[in-house]
Scaffold this active site. Structure first.
Site, PDB file in Angstrom:
ATOM      1  N   ARG A   3     -75.266   8.452  43.891  1.00  8.98           N
ATOM      2  CA  ARG A   3     -75.375   7.246  43.070  1.00  8.98           C
ATOM      3  C   ARG A   3     -76.455   7.458  42.012  1.00  8.98           C
ATOM      4  O   ARG A   3     -77.164   8.457  42.037  1.00  8.98           O
ATOM      5  CB  ARG A   3     -75.706   6.026  43.937  1.00  8.98           C
ATOM      6  CG  ARG A   3     -77.051   6.130  44.635  1.00  8.98           C
ATOM      7  CD  ARG A   3     -77.381   4.870  45.414  1.00  8.98           C
ATOM      8  NE  ARG A   3     -78.597   5.062  46.207  1.00  8.98           N
ATOM      9  CZ  ARG A   3     -79.081   4.174  47.068  1.00  8.98           C
ATOM     10  NH1 ARG A   3     -78.449   3.035  47.265  1.00  8.98           N
ATOM     11  NH2 ARG A   3     -80.187   4.416  47.738  1.00  8.98           N
TER      12      ARG A   3
ATOM     13  N   GLU B 285     -82.963  -0.926  42.024  1.00 15.51           N
ATOM     14  CA  GLU B 285     -84.047   0.068  42.062  1.00 15.51           C
ATOM     15  C   GLU B 285     -83.991   1.048  40.888  1.00 15.51           C
ATOM     16  O   GLU B 285     -83.820   2.259  41.075  1.00 15.51           O
ATOM     17  CB  GLU B 285     -84.011   0.836  43.384  1.00 15.51           C
ATOM     18  CG  GLU B 285     -84.311  -0.016  44.588  1.00 15.51           C
ATOM     19  CD  GLU B 285     -84.447   0.792  45.882  1.00 15.51           C
ATOM     20  OE1 GLU B 285     -83.947   1.928  45.943  1.00 15.51           O
ATOM     21  OE2 GLU B 285     -85.054   0.275  46.829  1.00 15.51           O
TER      22      GLU B 285
ATOM     23  N   CYS C 156     -84.765  11.240  32.390  1.00 16.58           N
ATOM     24  CA  CYS C 156     -83.709  12.160  31.954  1.00 16.58           C
ATOM     25  C   CYS C 156     -84.217  12.967  30.758  1.00 16.58           C
ATOM     26  O   CYS C 156     -84.993  12.457  29.953  1.00 16.58           O
ATOM     27  CB  CYS C 156     -82.479  11.344  31.573  1.00 16.58           C
ATOM     28  SG  CYS C 156     -81.117  12.377  30.975  1.00 16.58           S
TER      29      CYS C 156
ATOM     30  N   CYS D 197     -82.004  15.017  28.758  1.00 15.71           N
ATOM     31  CA  CYS D 197     -80.811  15.552  28.082  1.00 15.71           C
ATOM     32  C   CYS D 197     -80.962  15.488  26.558  1.00 15.71           C
ATOM     33  O   CYS D 197     -81.926  14.950  26.036  1.00 15.71           O
ATOM     34  CB  CYS D 197     -79.566  14.799  28.544  1.00 15.71           C
ATOM     35  SG  CYS D 197     -79.421  13.145  27.823  1.00 15.71           S
TER      36      CYS D 197
ATOM     37  N   GLU E  52     -85.443  -6.080  50.398  1.00 19.70           N
ATOM     38  CA  GLU E  52     -84.857  -5.160  51.377  1.00 19.70           C
ATOM     39  C   GLU E  52     -85.927  -4.670  52.342  1.00 19.70           C
ATOM     40  O   GLU E  52     -87.048  -4.360  51.940  1.00 19.70           O
ATOM     41  CB  GLU E  52     -84.306  -3.893  50.697  1.00 19.70           C
ATOM     42  CG  GLU E  52     -83.087  -4.068  49.857  1.00 19.70           C
ATOM     43  CD  GLU E  52     -82.642  -2.721  49.273  1.00 19.70           C
ATOM     44  OE1 GLU E  52     -82.968  -1.673  49.856  1.00 19.70           O
ATOM     45  OE2 GLU E  52     -82.014  -2.743  48.215  1.00 19.70           O
TER      46      GLU E  52
ATOM     47  N   GLU F 169     -75.106   6.405  54.447  1.00 19.50           N
ATOM     48  CA  GLU F 169     -76.060   5.489  55.077  1.00 19.50           C
ATOM     49  C   GLU F 169     -75.540   4.907  56.383  1.00 19.50           C
ATOM     50  O   GLU F 169     -76.017   3.868  56.839  1.00 19.50           O
ATOM     51  CB  GLU F 169     -76.448   4.380  54.090  1.00 19.50           C
ATOM     52  CG  GLU F 169     -77.269   4.959  52.947  1.00 19.50           C
ATOM     53  CD  GLU F 169     -77.852   3.916  52.005  1.00 19.50           C
ATOM     54  OE1 GLU F 169     -79.000   4.109  51.559  1.00 19.50           O
ATOM     55  OE2 GLU F 169     -77.166   2.929  51.703  1.00 19.50           O
TER      56      GLU F 169
ATOM     57  N   PHE G 272     -76.073   5.831  59.298  1.00 15.10           N
ATOM     58  CA  PHE G 272     -77.095   5.781  60.353  1.00 15.10           C
ATOM     59  C   PHE G 272     -78.314   4.951  59.953  1.00 15.10           C
ATOM     60  O   PHE G 272     -79.368   5.037  60.581  1.00 15.10           O
ATOM     61  CB  PHE G 272     -77.506   7.194  60.769  1.00 15.10           C
ATOM     62  CG  PHE G 272     -76.378   7.930  61.437  1.00 15.10           C
ATOM     63  CD1 PHE G 272     -75.864   7.489  62.655  1.00 15.10           C
ATOM     64  CD2 PHE G 272     -75.787   9.030  60.830  1.00 15.10           C
ATOM     65  CE1 PHE G 272     -74.804   8.139  63.254  1.00 15.10           C
ATOM     66  CE2 PHE G 272     -74.733   9.690  61.428  1.00 15.10           C
ATOM     67  CZ  PHE G 272     -74.235   9.246  62.646  1.00 15.10           C
TER      68      PHE G 272
HETATM   69  C1  GLA Z   1     -82.850   1.378  48.893  1.00 16.41           C
HETATM   70  C2  GLA Z   1     -81.559   0.919  48.249  1.00 16.41           C
HETATM   71  C3  GLA Z   1     -80.504   0.534  49.250  1.00 16.41           C
HETATM   72  C4  GLA Z   1     -80.482   1.477  50.416  1.00 16.41           C
HETATM   73  C5  GLA Z   1     -81.849   1.556  51.031  1.00 16.41           C
HETATM   74  C6  GLA Z   1     -81.897   2.462  52.222  1.00 16.41           C
HETATM   75  O1  GLA Z   1     -83.727   0.353  49.125  1.00 16.41           O
HETATM   76  O2  GLA Z   1     -81.761  -0.138  47.345  1.00 16.41           O
HETATM   77  O3  GLA Z   1     -79.267   0.525  48.576  1.00 16.41           O
HETATM   78  O4  GLA Z   1     -80.082   2.729  49.984  1.00 16.41           O
HETATM   79  O5  GLA Z   1     -82.735   2.073  50.083  1.00 16.41           O
HETATM   80  O6  GLA Z   1     -83.170   2.464  52.805  1.00 16.41           O
HETATM   81 ZN    ZN Z   2     -80.571  11.529  28.985  1.00 23.59          ZN
END
Ligand code: GLA
Ligand code: ZN
Length: 677
Positions: free
Chosen positions: A111, A150, A158, A160, A307, A355, A357
């Site tokens: 991602r 995030e 980057c 590039c 989170e 993810e 786990f």
């Molecule tokens: C970050 C991301 C989430 C997930 C958690 C896992 O906080 O925003 O999508 O990947 O980490 O800890």
């Molecule tokens: Zn770039």
């Protein structure tokens, strides 16, 4: 209150229903209700599901889901879904993909594989945001917008060709003339002079130390590049839904983005916190710090823990479980530090993907038989009893100065030693945290009126105007602590010549001639003037020349023998302390704690080590949070304090006993308690 639609602390998590057949959704909503969940973040990674092809949107599933959530009484933090570009977009324009300083392209399959300056990414993501805003802007389940996710987490910068071009334009706007850039970057050094903007590159892989100002400007430029993306999305959301709260989730210790700048653009701030629960790591300090940092990024809006994990993450080498009760305690800790909501990644544990786990509110096992789900239900119950603390605030008298520019410059290498700015911030924070003194992080230039004690750790990059800012506040009575390697360069990263610390020389009442950095196993002894007590400096030492300040402690050995290590200078109504070396963590705590105490900045109660206290206030109501981070039961005297524990409904007086990982939220009663301390 973030939204009148939810007059409670938010409770819930990231909800990724696209990973499940729709038959599961009904059970999800039933379990959410069982756990008293009232708020979920939907669609954070749904771009490919929402837009399977260019120009083709599939909203039917989300229509159904939002209706179900609404019928279930659950509010939605709807994501703009732009954090993971779909495969078709990359195929259409491979220049969407980012490049690292070595020219390595980062490919799809995980991602965040986008260059922030890619026009294809910008155009396509904005089209998606507009489509979502127009379709769901009036949906009754919608409570807020969750923009992207995030920013810069995995790919903070980057390098590039597209970024290179944008960087050149940015420099041309910033400096106007190439001569100005040459002067600012100090290109007379190592034959680095530029004749044309086109000759300039991002700081890609180089044979040796890069030009520090080039590096610093690139960090400023990348921060702005990501901020432009954020603003681009927000502009659309504000256009279509002017009243809807907008937010993006931060990661408190994340260096690449100047979160003070970002914080100013949030209707509420939020963050993702994953302290290591491994025994001995003192994850509760990291948690406290993360909450206080995030709250500090915009002090006039609410803060939410967006989170955290219910049990264990999947991305450390060894992923320790939170001990039974610890998840509840750390959740209440977030509220204790000002959070208006406690949320998780994620609602239901994934059954596939990277993810699977990672802990979740609903684990893989049957919820009724799961310890984690039972604790999740318990926490929902606890939070539902804390409606009264909504809209209350933390009152702080201690500040720690944090500058992102300084962070970028200080850690850029080619210095007398390597520095970890965050560890210096954290060490000072920890000193005050252990004394149960509430702390704000403060950006240079911010209003200081409410603070009585301000700590400035290693502010190496020091803009001239910051001196004026500190001077006025100290003059009016503030107590300032500045630590080593401060006031060394200006915003161009050119030395402030004529003695280190020059911009604040009058304030400190001294100047610094030279320094001796220390290896991990090196110590330099010093002695307090009055008590003759002996201590040792670590990490960094400096040769100080007094110019009005008084010495509090002096070296008793080494190259700076007899010169001061800790000083104080009277300035107007205030005082300025200068700490020319790093102290042991214990000494740092002791002397900062003593200093705070002397100026009347005190904890609400005396409690055993490992018990954390905070106070949230609302008008004349006060809520005292007592958190036991110890694995043993603790008991302590409440003195004249009386009140009611909102978690149990019980009256408390005289003393309080907290089981391992136990907590109480006491609404104080009676006037006499306010005089306490
Ligand atoms: C970050 C991301 C989430 C997930 C958690 C896992 O906080 O925003 O999508 O990947 O980490 O800890
Ligand atoms: Zn770039």
């Amino acid at each position: 209150m973030i939204s009148k639609k939810i007059p409670h602390l938010f409770y819930g998590g990231d909800y990724n229903p696209e990973q499940w057949p729709s038959e599961v959704w009904g059970e999800d909503i039933r379990l959410m209700q069982e756990a008293k969940v009232n708020f979920v973040s939907v669609g954070i990674f749904s771009w490919a599901r929402l837009q399977p092809k260019e120009g083709v949107f599939d909203f039917a599933w989300l229509d159904e889901l939002l209706d179900l959530l609404h019928q279930g009484g659950i509010g939605v933090n709807l994501a703009t879904a732009t954090a993971s570009p779909p495969a078709w977009l990359v195929r259409k324009d491979p220049k969407v993909l980012p490049e690292d300083p070595n020219g390595q392209t980062y490919y799809p399959g995980s991602r965040q594989h986008y260059c922030p300056n890619s026009t294809s990414y910008q155009e396509s993501s904005r089209a998606l945001v507009r489509a979502l805003a127009e379709r769901y802007g009036q949906h009754p389940a919608l409570v807020s917008w969750h923009v992207n996710n995030e920013y810069g987490c995995h790919f903070p910068a980057c390098y590039c060709d597209v970024c290179a071009e944008n960087f050149r334009d940015w420099l041309a706007r910033r400096y106007g003339r190439i001569e100005t850039l040459n002067e600012t970057w100090g290109t007379a050094f190592w034959s680095q002079a530029y004749g044309e903007w086109e000759e300039i590159f991002p700081p890609r892989k180089m044979p040796t130390h890069p030009n520090p100002t080039q590096l610093l400007d690139y960090q400023r430029f990348m921060n702005e590049s990501f901020l432009r993306l954020y603003k681009g999305e927000v502009e659309i959301l504000r256009d279509v839904t002017p009243e809807m709260p907008v937010n993006t989730n931060f990661m408190a210790g994340h260096k690449p983005l100047d979160y003070f700048e970002w914080g100013a653009l949030q209707d509420f701030t939020s963050h993702d916190a994953y302290p290591d629960p491994k025994p001995g790591e003192e994850g509760e300090i990291e948690g406290a710090l993360a909450n206080d940092l995030t709250r500090s990024f915009n002090k006039s809006v609410p803060m939410v823990l967006m989170e955290q994990v219910s049990s264990q993450v999947n991305w450390r080498g060894v992923n320790t479980l939170k001990a039974p009760g610890q998840m509840r305690l750390w959740s209440l800790q977030a509220v204790a530090h000002g959070a208006e909501g406690v949320l998780f990644f994620q609602w239901r544990a994934s059954r596939a993907g990277a993810e699977k786990f990672h802990g979740a509110m609903v684990p893989h096992v049957e919820p009724a038989k799961s310890r984690v789900f039972q604790e999740i239900k318990g926490l929902g119950e606890d939070l539902s009893r804390l409606d009264d603390v909504l809209d209350s605030r933390i009152r702080t008298e201690c500040g720690i100065v944090l500058s992102y520019e300084n962070w970028w410059a200080l850690e850029a290498g080619s210095k007398p030693r390597t520095f970890s700015y965050f560890s210096l911030l954290k060490e000072n924070y920890t000193s005050l945290w252990r004394e149960n003194l509430p702390v704000d992080f403060v950006v240079p230039g911010e209003d200081l009126a409410k603070y009585r004690l301000l700590v400035v750790p290693s502010l190496y990059l020091f803009r001239d105007e910051w001196a004026e800012w500190l001077r006025d506040w100290v003059h009016a009575g503030g107590v300032l602590v500045v630590t080593f390697f401060s006031g060394v360069v200006n915003e161009k990263e050119h030395i402030h010549l004529g003695g280190y610390g020059r911009p604040i020389r009058d304030l400190l009442g001294l100047w610094v001639e030279e320094w001796q950095p220390l290896h991990d196993d090196e110590r330099v002894a010093f002695r307090f003037e009055e008590s003759a007590r002996r201590e040792e400096a670590v990490y960094f030492t400096e040769k100080i020349h007094l110019e009005g300040a008084r010495s509090i402690a002096r070296y008793t050995e080494g190259p700076f023998e007899e010169s001061p290590v800790l000083t104080v200078n009277d300035f107007g109504q205030g005082k300025v302390f200068y700490q020319g070396a790093r102290f042991s963590a214990d000494l740092q705590r002791e002397w900062l704690g003593k200093l705070a105490d002397e100026i009347g900045v005190q904890a609400p109660l005396k409690v055993p080590e490992g018990v954390e206290l905070t106070v949230r206030t609302k008008g004349d109501r006060e809520f005292l949070f007592c958190l036991n981070h110890q694995k043993e039961t603790v008991a302590f005297s409440l003195g004249p304090l009386r009140g009611r524990d909102l978690l149990t409904g019980q009256e408390v007086a005289e003393s309080l006993s907290l089981p391992p990982f136990g907590a109480a939220v006491i609404e104080k009663q009676g006037n006499e308690v306010k005089k306490e301390g």
